[in-house]
Design an enzyme around this catalytic site. Sequence first.
Site, PDB file in Angstrom:
ATOM      1  N   HIS A  19       0.708  -1.120  -0.072  1.00 51.80           N
ATOM      2  CA  HIS A  19       0.003   0.060  -0.005  1.00 51.80           C
ATOM      3  C   HIS A  19       0.780   1.104  -0.044  1.00 51.80           C
ATOM      4  O   HIS A  19       2.145   1.159  -0.043  1.00 51.80           O
ATOM      5  CB  HIS A  19      -0.948  -0.143   1.235  1.00 51.80           C
ATOM      6  CG  HIS A  19      -0.264  -0.180   2.365  1.00 51.80           C
ATOM      7  ND1 HIS A  19       0.490   0.862   3.081  1.00 51.80           N
ATOM      8  CD2 HIS A  19      -0.633  -0.913   3.475  1.00 51.80           C
ATOM      9  CE1 HIS A  19       0.793   0.438   4.358  1.00 51.80           C
ATOM     10  NE2 HIS A  19       0.285  -0.462   4.778  1.00 51.80           N
ATOM     11  N   HIS A  22       4.041   1.257   2.516  1.00 47.66           N
ATOM     12  CA  HIS A  22       5.232   0.545   1.635  1.00 47.66           C
ATOM     13  C   HIS A  22       5.881   1.367   0.584  1.00 47.66           C
ATOM     14  O   HIS A  22       6.911   1.599   0.439  1.00 47.66           O
ATOM     15  CB  HIS A  22       4.810  -0.770   1.272  1.00 47.66           C
ATOM     16  CG  HIS A  22       4.051  -1.647   2.237  1.00 47.66           C
ATOM     17  ND1 HIS A  22       2.829  -2.034   2.156  1.00 47.66           N
ATOM     18  CD2 HIS A  22       4.524  -1.981   3.404  1.00 47.66           C
ATOM     19  CE1 HIS A  22       2.328  -2.751   3.125  1.00 47.66           C
ATOM     20  NE2 HIS A  22       3.350  -2.673   4.070  1.00 47.66           N
ATOM     21  N   CYS A 127       0.914 -11.881  21.937  1.00 48.06           N
ATOM     22  CA  CYS A 127       0.280 -11.254  20.904  1.00 48.06           C
ATOM     23  C   CYS A 127       0.484 -12.107  19.892  1.00 48.06           C
ATOM     24  O   CYS A 127       1.780 -11.845  19.224  1.00 48.06           O
ATOM     25  CB  CYS A 127       0.237  -9.873  20.985  1.00 48.06           C
ATOM     26  SG  CYS A 127      -0.678  -9.327  19.342  1.00 48.06           S
ATOM     27  N   CYS A 130       1.608  -9.574  16.867  1.00 46.41           N
ATOM     28  CA  CYS A 130       2.777  -8.829  16.774  1.00 46.41           C
ATOM     29  C   CYS A 130       3.705  -9.815  16.896  1.00 46.41           C
ATOM     30  O   CYS A 130       5.046  -9.817  16.669  1.00 46.41           O
ATOM     31  CB  CYS A 130       3.067  -8.183  18.137  1.00 46.41           C
ATOM     32  SG  CYS A 130       1.782  -6.770  18.182  1.00 46.41           S
ATOM     33  N   CYS A 144      -3.066  -5.609  23.497  1.00 48.27           N
ATOM     34  CA  CYS A 144      -2.063  -5.066  22.696  1.00 48.27           C
ATOM     35  C   CYS A 144      -2.365  -3.711  22.231  1.00 48.27           C
ATOM     36  O   CYS A 144      -3.220  -3.329  21.373  1.00 48.27           O
ATOM     37  CB  CYS A 144      -1.806  -6.224  21.696  1.00 48.27           C
ATOM     38  SG  CYS A 144      -1.165  -5.455  20.229  1.00 48.27           S
ATOM     39  N   HIS A 147      -3.016  -4.116  18.086  1.00 48.63           N
ATOM     40  CA  HIS A 147      -4.060  -4.876  17.630  1.00 48.63           C
ATOM     41  C   HIS A 147      -5.245  -4.852  18.511  1.00 48.63           C
ATOM     42  O   HIS A 147      -6.316  -5.217  17.911  1.00 48.63           O
ATOM     43  CB  HIS A 147      -3.431  -6.248  17.481  1.00 48.63           C
ATOM     44  CG  HIS A 147      -2.449  -6.664  16.604  1.00 48.63           C
ATOM     45  ND1 HIS A 147      -1.230  -6.462  16.794  1.00 48.63           N
ATOM     46  CD2 HIS A 147      -2.584  -6.703  15.173  1.00 48.63           C
ATOM     47  CE1 HIS A 147      -0.495  -6.509  15.701  1.00 48.63           C
ATOM     48  NE2 HIS A 147      -1.508  -6.888  14.722  1.00 48.63           N
ATOM     49  N   LYS A 296      -4.860   5.959  11.014  1.00 51.65           N
ATOM     50  CA  LYS A 296      -3.998   5.117  10.265  1.00 51.65           C
ATOM     51  C   LYS A 296      -4.654   4.401   9.249  1.00 51.65           C
ATOM     52  O   LYS A 296      -5.607   4.045   9.289  1.00 51.65           O
ATOM     53  CB  LYS A 296      -3.340   4.198  11.497  1.00 51.65           C
ATOM     54  CG  LYS A 296      -1.872   3.897  10.890  1.00 51.65           C
ATOM     55  CD  LYS A 296      -1.337   2.822  12.159  1.00 51.65           C
ATOM     56  CE  LYS A 296      -0.458   2.045  11.589  1.00 51.65           C
ATOM     57  NZ  LYS A 296       0.153   0.970  12.394  1.00 51.65           N
ATOM     58  N   LYS A 299      -6.780  -2.286   6.968  1.00 58.46           N
ATOM     59  CA  LYS A 299      -7.652  -2.999   6.210  1.00 58.46           C
ATOM     60  C   LYS A 299      -8.780  -2.993   6.876  1.00 58.46           C
ATOM     61  O   LYS A 299      -9.995  -2.717   6.271  1.00 58.46           O
ATOM     62  CB  LYS A 299      -7.137  -4.603   6.140  1.00 58.46           C
ATOM     63  CG  LYS A 299      -6.829  -5.060   4.643  1.00 58.46           C
ATOM     64  CD  LYS A 299      -6.646  -6.447   4.807  1.00 58.46           C
ATOM     65  CE  LYS A 299      -5.278  -6.932   4.584  1.00 58.46           C
ATOM     66  NZ  LYS A 299      -5.428  -8.439   4.795  1.00 58.46           N
TER      67      LYS A 299
END
Length: 640
Positions: A19, A22, A127, A130, A144, A147, A296, A299
Amino acid sequence: MSDTFYITTPIYYVNARPHLGHAYTTIVADVACRFHSMKKSETFFLTGTDEHGDKIVRAAKKESLSPKHYVDKISRLFRDLWPELNIAHSAFIRTTDPAHMTVVEQILQKIYDQGDIYFSEYEGQYCFGCERFYTERELVNGKCPDHDTEPEIIRESNYFFKMSNYQDWLIGYINEHPDVIRPERYRNEVLSFLKEPLEDLCISRPKTRLQWGITLPFDKDYVTYVWFDALINYLSALGYPTDPRFDKFWPSVQHVVAKDILKPHGIYWPIMLKSAGIPMYRHLNVHGYWNIDESKMSKSLGNVVDPLELKNDYGRDAFRYFLMREMSFGLDAGFSEEQLVQRINSDLANDLGNLFSRVIAMAHKYFSGVVPAVDDTVEDNLKLGLQGVAGKTVAEYDMAMEAFAFNRALMSVWEFINQLNKYIDMTAPWVLAKKKSSRKELEAVIYNLLEGLRIISGLIYPVMPETARKMQTHLGMDPDMPFYAISQLKAWRVTQPGTQLPKSIVLFPRIDKKSASAATSEADRPTAAENDEKPQITLDDLARVDLRVGTVVKARAIPRAKKLLELEVDLGSHRTIVSGIAQQYDPEALIGRQVIVVANLKPTKLMGVLSQGMLLAAVDDSGPVIATLDRPVKAGTRLS
Ligand code: MSP
């Protein structure tokens, strides 16, 4: 300054498709690498994919594929994307490459032999997202932080890396090398983390729980923790320890990451290197996040931006330019397509594109496209400090690029572009062209402008390599000449007189999204009588006058109307304005200039053309002289 430059991106997890985030990191590395090639460094640019661990196994299961099939498929998406964005990496590493796996085993064994790895039973909160244990202190409301899920309690025997052995060394190293982690805010973050005692890092996973990983060389029942495996890619890609590329490039290594993976790169990695007896990296360059509407990209929020789509819609150079110009390296930035269109239109189409076509068009009009020679007796008076400005621009750019301050580097270049536009206004080549006696002056002015454009073409090369090449071709430069070598950009009078220039091209067409349809058609507009008399007005009347800054986009003479030019002016949206300046202004020379427009004047038909506004001008004995601004501003800006 070193003569090699080694740059890396994170190796991306293959549990998600590539995305915008990256793409940004990888473009940053590409820009930095191209910049160092301008300085004649021998470069090595590494990117790749991170393919082991729980996360990947679960993603593969979801798609009913074996881990191997799955990682091959997603890794290819990354590998295929980079050339589309003009990213020229030297190597693409995958953690499933056998050569990488061997190096991981070697380093693990080295650290184990060194006595920094021990075996112990551990119970902790794990987690799965992670792939790591969390301490109570690190959890947020028991969850976490990344997440937002509750970790699971896991009790197992594992291998641990004694990071605490090296805590004092790391604090000392960072203090002695203050720019090793940059920008400064991230160095401070790491130092503040190091104020608390470091916990040892669990570096294994029992095969009873996970098989998709690299087996520990000293215990066949365990695989390596994915981060311990992944970080080593930076070494294995160079063929550590025996390949000469390691000795050559490692001393200059710089990593690029975002703030999400500061801890593994700022703490685990230096300590792993120290324990394995490998010199520390040169710089860790840490950037912020691209956010969409303040949140942020993720998805689950459905706001993931596809870089390929943006490249297809707007072109790769424009997309790269936007990313480098808009984000201040180290801080977060917001992404919006409107902002992207705005930047393309103002910086690329208006400022750079218009300057380029104006200058090339003048070189064709006045010198049939042949680069004029310069007579030294006139040149100095006409440089108007341009050579000095060019030198200052290159120096500022160089410093900013070295420091990863890409937006600052581009701002210096655009300042120079504005200076060149001003230079045209100040020297008025169309006036010089009228008199035979000012021919030499005209030659010097056009030569200086071409020389300025040559320097700009080199400076934009790392960010917009395709546009830089196009400019190079249209400036008649030898395609084999390294036109972007910084030593050449510091020099003046490199352009060869006598060179035949190809016809001008449009570097960046304007993008008319929405605004195009907002323009009122001629049929909708009432025709008003010509009105060139101005009655006295009060302050209230003045407040009713809508004065706007406009950028001239097109200009042409109106057949049979000696005094009139038909202008297409950008006021945020485009409109046609007929102006009586044909005898004073060369239409081509007006393109890109900013003018002041009475925007709410009733439309008037002049010689059959509907004029939707009026240009402000002072009229003296020589005719109208158009009013302009002290420095360029956004098209459509209101005057008050
Ligand atoms: N596999 C690890 C890295 C191992 S390196 C030895 C990993 N992979 S990742 O796929 O999650 O990539 C994280 C990186 O992607 C970030 O550090 C950053 O470079 C890039 N980005 C992901 N999302 C981003 C934004 N929203 N904004 C900017 N960059 C982002 O972590």
